[in-house]
Write an enzyme that holds these catalytic residues in place. Structure first.
Site, PDB file in Angstrom:
ATOM      1  N   GLU A 145      -0.180   2.182   5.642  1.00  0.00           N
ATOM      2  CA  GLU A 145      -1.653   1.705   5.438  1.00  0.00           C
ATOM      3  C   GLU A 145      -1.996   0.599   6.275  1.00  0.00           C
ATOM      4  OE1 GLU A 145      -5.720   0.656   4.476  1.00  0.00           O
ATOM      5  OE2 GLU A 145      -3.766  -0.566   4.004  1.00  0.00           O
ATOM      6  N   GLU A 146      -1.125  -0.441   6.240  1.00  0.00           N
ATOM      7  CA  GLU A 146      -0.894  -1.672   6.528  1.00  0.00           C
ATOM      8  C   GLU A 146      -0.513  -1.690   8.282  1.00  0.00           C
ATOM      9  OE1 GLU A 146      -2.556  -3.898   5.148  1.00  0.00           O
ATOM     10  OE2 GLU A 146      -2.063  -3.881   3.010  1.00  0.00           O
ATOM     11  N   ASP A 184       3.360   0.145   1.093  1.00  0.00           N
ATOM     12  CA  ASP A 184       3.555  -0.775   2.109  1.00  0.00           C
ATOM     13  C   ASP A 184       2.759  -2.127   1.678  1.00  0.00           C
ATOM     14  OD1 ASP A 184       1.441   0.618   2.874  1.00  0.00           O
ATOM     15  OD2 ASP A 184       1.754   0.195   4.911  1.00  0.00           O
ATOM     16  N   GLU A 206      -7.888   0.156  -3.192  1.00  0.00           N
ATOM     17  CA  GLU A 206      -7.884  -1.112  -2.283  1.00  0.00           C
ATOM     18  C   GLU A 206      -8.574  -2.251  -3.001  1.00  0.00           C
ATOM     19  OE1 GLU A 206      -6.251  -1.741   0.365  1.00  0.00           O
ATOM     20  OE2 GLU A 206      -5.738   0.233   1.214  1.00  0.00           O
ATOM     21  N   HIS A 214      -1.438   2.932  -1.285  1.00  0.00           N
ATOM     22  CA  HIS A 214      -0.259   2.510  -0.285  1.00  0.00           C
ATOM     23  C   HIS A 214       0.695   1.826  -1.030  1.00  0.00           C
ATOM     24  CE1 HIS A 214      -1.693  -1.394   0.834  1.00  0.00           C
ATOM     25  NE2 HIS A 214      -2.987  -1.112   0.995  1.00  0.00           N
ATOM     26  N   HIS A 269      -3.145 -10.470   1.803  1.00  0.00           N
ATOM     27  CA  HIS A 269      -2.420 -10.707   3.083  1.00  0.00           C
ATOM     28  C   HIS A 269      -2.038 -12.008   3.291  1.00  0.00           C
ATOM     29  CE1 HIS A 269      -3.706  -6.810   5.132  1.00  0.00           C
ATOM     30  NE2 HIS A 269      -3.511  -6.537   3.833  1.00  0.00           N
ATOM     31  N   ASP A 289      -2.706  -6.304  -3.311  1.00  0.00           N
ATOM     32  CA  ASP A 289      -2.829  -5.310  -2.069  1.00  0.00           C
ATOM     33  C   ASP A 289      -1.624  -4.658  -2.008  1.00  0.00           C
ATOM     34  OD1 ASP A 289      -3.798  -3.770  -0.268  1.00  0.00           O
ATOM     35  OD2 ASP A 289      -3.906  -5.508   1.212  1.00  0.00           O
TER      36      ASP A 289
HETATM   37 ZN   LIG Z   1      -4.297  -2.443   1.051  1.00  0.00          ZN
END
Ligand SMILES: [Zn+2]
Length: 376
Positions: free
Chosen positions: A133-134, A68, A162, A66, A349, A99
């Site tokens: 995805e997020e 995003d 991931e 992903h 994150h 990520d």
């Molecule tokens: Zn991810």
């Protein structure tokens, strides 16, 4: 080579593609893939950008990822501007560095390198990238997989980028994930004056035993690959703050179940409905099924991934099915072998997300070795 990986990682991190926005990250990637002979298909669904790109024919390996990222949070707490990537003492800092924009850079450069050396490789290499995805994961991988299924596309192997590693690159890989079901339940009573309880029916009181039954519900005992399925309440509210003389009309309960391959979502729903029936409540329930569990416990992809990690890192990875869901779940519909291998997840994150620069190179080498072992 490492310089190329850093450069591409930085180029992607500079773009503040907060989910579900892509803001042309996929354009950078598709340009590069097109140059080495990939066929590019952009699939835009609402705000979400999806990229399906492939080269070759036959047995297919899909790199799943992903573009995003999650929002950066409090900017003042960051060492740097999260969208102005910077290397500080062997670590590349920036939102998405681990990520998973760093991982995307490693995938793409591994593929470029492999294709340049093996232009007539057997099989088909493909990429499926999304920008949601997020967030809700509604218009991304799930819908693209449905489109591909309708076209009778086959994907034998899915390698998810991931961040699965815990301490060292490749120490943990995921060969399965639990499924997830959420529900919001409203149980009705009869509103009334708190001083005249006989004229009302208190929904809070009457749901106490029901909640106990739910919490004690044993769904299964797990198996060799999964821990037992788990039930958790995430929300409970009723009544009105500061109104102290009223029995409320209803109580709202939110719960989630992370479940394994020992039980199906239908069985879970049946078990919970059975408890509800026991109490004879008037209720309303809304189920959200976010993904079925999957497990890849044998097959070529798992063998190759383990082999490549062992060759480059000189240790055997731990196989895990823990953690949240990933878009890999949508590939279980395709009956693909699914393995997840990516960067270290320690800072994902978080404020000051970063990746060890050396890990980007190691991941590149492992991805390239996987391509060699599957396609040569
Ligand atoms: Zn991810």
């Amino acid at each position: 080579m490492l310089d190329d990986i850093i450069l591409l990682s930085k180029q992607l991190i500079k773009i503040p593609s907060i989910s579900p926005l892509d803001l042309n990250c996929q354009k950078i990637i598709s340009k590069r893939l097109k140059k080495i002979g990939f066929i590019i298909e952009n699939i835009k669904i609402n705000q979400t950008n999806n990229l399906w790109a492939y080269k070759g024919i036959g047995k297919t390996l899909t790199f799943l990822g992903h573009t995003d990222v999650v929002p950066p949070g409090d900017l003042v707490k960051w060492k740097i501007n999260p969208f102005k990537p910077k290397i500080i003492k062997d670590f590349l800092f920036g939102r998405g560095s681990s990520d998973m924009k760093g991982s995307l850079a490693a995938m793409i450069i591994a593929t470029e390198n492999f294709v340049k050396k093996n232009p007539f490789h057997k099989g088909r290499i493909s990429f499926l990238l999304t920008s949601d995805e997020e967030s809700l994961a509604l218009d991304g991988t799930k819908k693209v997989i449905n489109i591909l299924k309708k076209r009778n596309e086959k994907i034998e192997y899915c390698l998810v980028g991931e961040p699965t590693s815990n301490i060292f690159l490749g120490d943990v890989i995921k060969n399965g994930r639990r499924g997830s079901i959420s529900a919001t339940l409203k149980i009705y009573g009869i509103q009334g004056h708190i001083a005249y309880p006989k004229l009302a029916d208190n929904p809070i009181h009457k749901s106490v035993n029901f909640l106990k039954d739910l919490i004690n519900l044993k769904l299964d005992s797990g198996n060799n690959y999964f821990e037992p399925s788990n039930f958790q309440i995430f929300n409970l509210f009723s009544g009105k703050k500061n109104i102290t003389n009223m029995i409320p009309n209803s109580i709202n309960i939110g719960f989630n179940i992370r479940y394994n391959t020992e039980i199906t979502k239908e069985e879970i729903v049946f078990k919970i409905k059975k408890i509800l029936m026991k109490y004879n409540f008037k209720y309303k329930i809304n189920w959200i099924f976010s993904g079925d569990p999957f497990i890849t416990n044998s097959g070529l992809l798992l063998k190759v991934v383990k082999h490549s990690i062992n060759k480059i890192q000189h240790f055997k990875p731990i196989l895990s099915t823990s953690g949240g869901t990933s878009d890999g779940r949508f590939f279980s519909n395709m009956n693909s072998e699914i393995v997840e291998l990516g960067l270290v997840n320690k800072t994902i994150h978080k404020i000051n997300e970063c990746v060890k620069v050396k890990d980007l190179y190691i991941l590149y080498k492992i991805y390239k070795d996987i391509l060699k072992n599957i396609f040569i």
